[in-house]
Enzyme design. Structure first.
Site, PDB file in Angstrom:
ATOM      1  N   GLU A 263      28.182  -6.818   9.958  1.00 16.23           N
ATOM      2  CA  GLU A 263      27.871  -6.505   8.556  1.00 16.23           C
ATOM      3  C   GLU A 263      27.593  -7.792   7.780  1.00 16.23           C
ATOM      4  O   GLU A 263      28.223  -8.830   8.028  1.00 16.23           O
ATOM      5  CB  GLU A 263      29.048  -5.760   7.909  1.00 16.23           C
ATOM      6  CG  GLU A 263      29.244  -4.357   8.463  1.00 16.23           C
ATOM      7  CD  GLU A 263      30.298  -3.559   7.709  1.00 16.23           C
ATOM      8  OE1 GLU A 263      30.767  -4.008   6.635  1.00 16.23           O
ATOM      9  OE2 GLU A 263      30.652  -2.473   8.205  1.00 16.23           O
TER      10      GLU A 263
ATOM     11  N   ASP B 101      30.275  -1.923  17.133  1.00 14.78           N
ATOM     12  CA  ASP B 101      30.554  -2.607  15.875  1.00 14.78           C
ATOM     13  C   ASP B 101      31.581  -3.711  16.102  1.00 14.78           C
ATOM     14  O   ASP B 101      32.603  -3.477  16.750  1.00 14.78           O
ATOM     15  CB  ASP B 101      31.187  -1.596  14.906  1.00 14.78           C
ATOM     16  CG  ASP B 101      30.429  -1.482  13.605  1.00 14.78           C
ATOM     17  OD1 ASP B 101      29.692  -2.417  13.258  1.00 14.78           O
ATOM     18  OD2 ASP B 101      30.588  -0.448  12.946  1.00 14.78           O
TER      19      ASP B 101
ATOM     20  N   LYS C 258      27.087  -5.021  16.421  1.00  8.49           N
ATOM     21  CA  LYS C 258      26.644  -4.896  15.028  1.00  8.49           C
ATOM     22  C   LYS C 258      27.550  -5.732  14.141  1.00  8.49           C
ATOM     23  O   LYS C 258      28.765  -5.752  14.326  1.00  8.49           O
ATOM     24  CB  LYS C 258      26.655  -3.432  14.576  1.00  8.49           C
ATOM     25  CG  LYS C 258      26.263  -3.262  13.106  1.00  8.49           C
ATOM     26  CD  LYS C 258      25.840  -1.838  12.778  1.00  8.49           C
ATOM     27  CE  LYS C 258      26.972  -0.900  12.506  1.00  8.49           C
ATOM     28  NZ  LYS C 258      27.862  -1.295  11.388  1.00  8.49           N
TER      29      LYS C 258
ATOM     30  N   ASP D  33      32.776   1.093  13.602  1.00 12.93           N
ATOM     31  CA  ASP D  33      34.179   0.867  13.217  1.00 12.93           C
ATOM     32  C   ASP D  33      34.663   1.986  12.295  1.00 12.93           C
ATOM     33  O   ASP D  33      35.842   2.024  11.923  1.00 12.93           O
ATOM     34  CB  ASP D  33      34.379  -0.523  12.598  1.00 12.93           C
ATOM     35  CG  ASP D  33      33.583  -0.731  11.324  1.00 12.93           C
ATOM     36  OD1 ASP D  33      32.773   0.135  10.958  1.00 12.93           O
ATOM     37  OD2 ASP D  33      33.773  -1.794  10.691  1.00 12.93           O
ATOM     38  N   SER D  34      33.767   2.934  11.973  1.00 13.08           N
ATOM     39  CA  SER D  34      34.194   4.147  11.277  1.00 13.08           C
ATOM     40  C   SER D  34      35.211   4.915  12.117  1.00 13.08           C
ATOM     41  O   SER D  34      35.887   5.804  11.600  1.00 13.08           O
ATOM     42  CB  SER D  34      32.985   5.041  10.976  1.00 13.08           C
ATOM     43  OG  SER D  34      32.208   5.248  12.129  1.00 13.08           O
TER      44      SER D  34
ATOM     45  N   GLU E 141      22.584   0.849   4.589  1.00 11.50           N
ATOM     46  CA  GLU E 141      23.542   1.881   4.162  1.00 11.50           C
ATOM     47  C   GLU E 141      23.661   1.929   2.636  1.00 11.50           C
ATOM     48  O   GLU E 141      23.791   0.895   1.970  1.00 11.50           O
ATOM     49  CB  GLU E 141      24.927   1.605   4.769  1.00 11.50           C
ATOM     50  CG  GLU E 141      25.960   2.657   4.333  1.00 11.50           C
ATOM     51  CD  GLU E 141      27.233   2.663   5.155  1.00 11.50           C
ATOM     52  OE1 GLU E 141      27.340   1.910   6.145  1.00 11.50           O
ATOM     53  OE2 GLU E 141      28.147   3.447   4.807  1.00 11.50           O
TER      54      GLU E 141
HETATM   55  O1  KIV Z   1      30.846   2.345  11.433  1.00  6.66           O
HETATM   56  C1  KIV Z   1      29.856   3.083  11.364  1.00  6.66           C
HETATM   57  O2  KIV Z   1      29.894   4.255  11.742  1.00  6.66           O
HETATM   58  C2  KIV Z   1      28.643   2.506  10.806  1.00  6.66           C
HETATM   59  C3  KIV Z   1      27.439   3.379  10.629  1.00  6.66           C
HETATM   60  C4  KIV Z   1      27.688   4.447   9.663  1.00  6.66           C
HETATM   61  C5  KIV Z   1      26.215   2.598  10.320  1.00  6.66           C
HETATM   62  O3  KIV Z   1      28.622   1.360  10.517  1.00  6.66           O
END
Ligand code: KIV
Length: 312
Positions: free
Chosen positions: A141, A109, A139, A70-71, A208
Site C-alpha cells: 500500500e 498482501d 502487494k 490482509d482483509s 480503492e
Molecule cells: O486486503 C484486501 O482485500 C485488499 C483488496 C480489497 C484490494 O487490499
C-alpha cells in the site's frame, strides 16, 4: 489441460487439443498476461481468497487474480482492522490458498509493519511470500513514497502490485475509511502516486475508494493495469472481497459491494437443520452408519448368546 500421456505417444500438441473434454482449456495467468489484457481491453477479474476450499472454487471459476488480502484480518481472524495481522498469519493463509490455485495469478498482501521499517527487511519479507508460501507477486500500500522500495523489491525478482487511494493500513492517518481524491490537490497527489508506481514497474495497480472520474484518468494515464474496488467501472479490472459478495461480513455492505449470494443464510440453515436432526435423533440414519460384515455379526451373536447362557 494435461495432455502428457497422449503427447508421450508421439502426437503433436495441436493433435491433442481436439481431444480436450468439456470446457475451455485455461491458460496460466501471469504478470505479462495482465498487461496483454489491458492492451486488448479485456476486463481483469480479481477476488480475495484466504483458504484452500475457496481458492479452488475461485480458481475453477476462471478468476484472473486471487489476492490473499490482509482483509483476512477482519474476514477470517475477527480483528477490528488490518493493522494487527502478522506476516506469519499472512504466510499461513497464502500457503493454504497456493494449494488450491492452478491458473490464477496468486498475489499476497504484505501486512502492516512488514515493509515499513527498512528496505532490506521489506525485501526479505517479500521473498518469504514467494519462497515459503508460493505467491507470484506481493502487494504494497502507498503511493510515490513507496516507489523506491517497490523498485528494490522488483530488483529482487519479485513482482509487486501497488495499492493507492483508500489504503486501509493508513486508517489512523486518514482518520477513518474515507473516499480519497475528492479535492483538486488530492487528485493531483493521486495522479503523482499512480505515475510514480507505474514508472517503478508495478504489475498492476489497485485503486480503492476514489471517485470514478479520478480512476478513469489514472487508468488512461498509466501503462499498468488498474484494478478498482469502489473506483467505478472505468478501471481495467475489478476486485471484491470474497466475504462481501457472499454476505459473510456481519455488517452493512459498502456502497460499491454487490452481493452475488447469501452464504450466511445457507450456512445458518444447514447448521440449524443439523442441530435439529441430532436433537430429534433423525441423524444419523441406519443408511448413514457402518455395519459389521455378515460373518462377524454371526460370530458376535454366538459369543453374546454364550455369555447370556453363562449368566443364566
Ligand atoms: O486486503 C484486501 O482485500 C485488499 C483488496 C480489497 C484490494 O487490499
Amino acid at each position: 489441460m494435461r495432455t502428457g500421456s497422449i503427447r508421450s505417444g508421439g502426437g503433436a500438441l495441436e493433435d491433442t487439443m481436439s481431444l480436450t473434454p468439456i470446457g475451455e482449456p485455461r491458460q496460466k495467468l501471469t504478470v505479462a498476461s495482465l498487461r496483454e489484457k489491458k492492451l486488448q481491453h479485456e476486463p481483469i477479474t480479481c477476488l480475495t481468497a484466504y483458504d484452500f476450499a475457496t481458492a479452488r472454487l475461485v480458481d475453477e471459476a476462471a478468476i484472473d487474480i486471487i489476492l490473499v488480502g490482509d482483509s483476512l484480518a477482519q474476514t477470517m481472524l475477527g480483528y477490528e482492522n488490518t493493522l494487527s495481522v502478522t506476516i506469519e498469519e499472512m504466510l499461513h493463509h497464502t500457503r493454504a490458498v497456493r494449494r488450491g490455485v492452478k491458473n490464477a495469478l496468486l498475489v499476497a498482501d504484505m501486512p502492516y509493519g512488514s515493509y515499513h521499517v527498512g528496505p532490506d527487511e521489506a525485501v526479505r519479507n517479500a521473498a518469504r511470500f514467494i519462497k515459503e508460501a508460493g505467491a507470484e507477486a506481493v502487494k504494497i500500500e502507498g503511493g510515490e513514497k513507496r516507489a523506491d522500495l517497490i523498485r528494490r523489491i522488483i530488483d529482487a525478482e519479485i513482482p509487486v502490485t501497488g495499492h493507492i487511494g483508500l489504503t486501509p493500513q493508513s486508517v489512523n492517518v486518514m482518520g477513518g475509511y474515507k473516499v480519497q481524491g475528492k479535492s483538486l490537490p488530492a487528485i493531483e497527489q493521486l495522479m503523482h502516486d499512480a505515475v510514480a508506481l507505474d514508472r517503478a514497474g508495478v504489475a498492476c495497480l489497485y485503486l480503492e475508494g476514489i471517485p470514478r472520474e479520478v480512476a478513469a484518468m489514472i487508468t488512461a494515464e498509466v501503462e499498468t493495469p488498474t484494478i478498482g474496488i469502489g473506483a467505478g467501472p472505468d478501471c481495467d479490472g475489478q476486485v471484491l472481497v470474497f466475504h462481501d459478495i457472499l454476505n459473510l461480513t456481519f455488517g452493512p455492505p459498502a456502497k460499491f459491494v454487490r452481493r452475488y449470494g447469501d452464504a450466511a443464510a445457507l450456512i445458518t440453515h444447514a447448521v440449524q437443520t443439523f442441530r435439529a436432526d441430532v436433537v430429534s435423533r433423525r441423524y444419523p440414519s441406519d443408511g448413514e452408519s457402518y455395519h459389521l460384515p455378515k460373518e462377524t455379526r454371526g460370530a458376535l451373536e454366538t459369543v453374546l448368546e454364550r455369555k447370556r447362557a453363562m449368566r443364566r
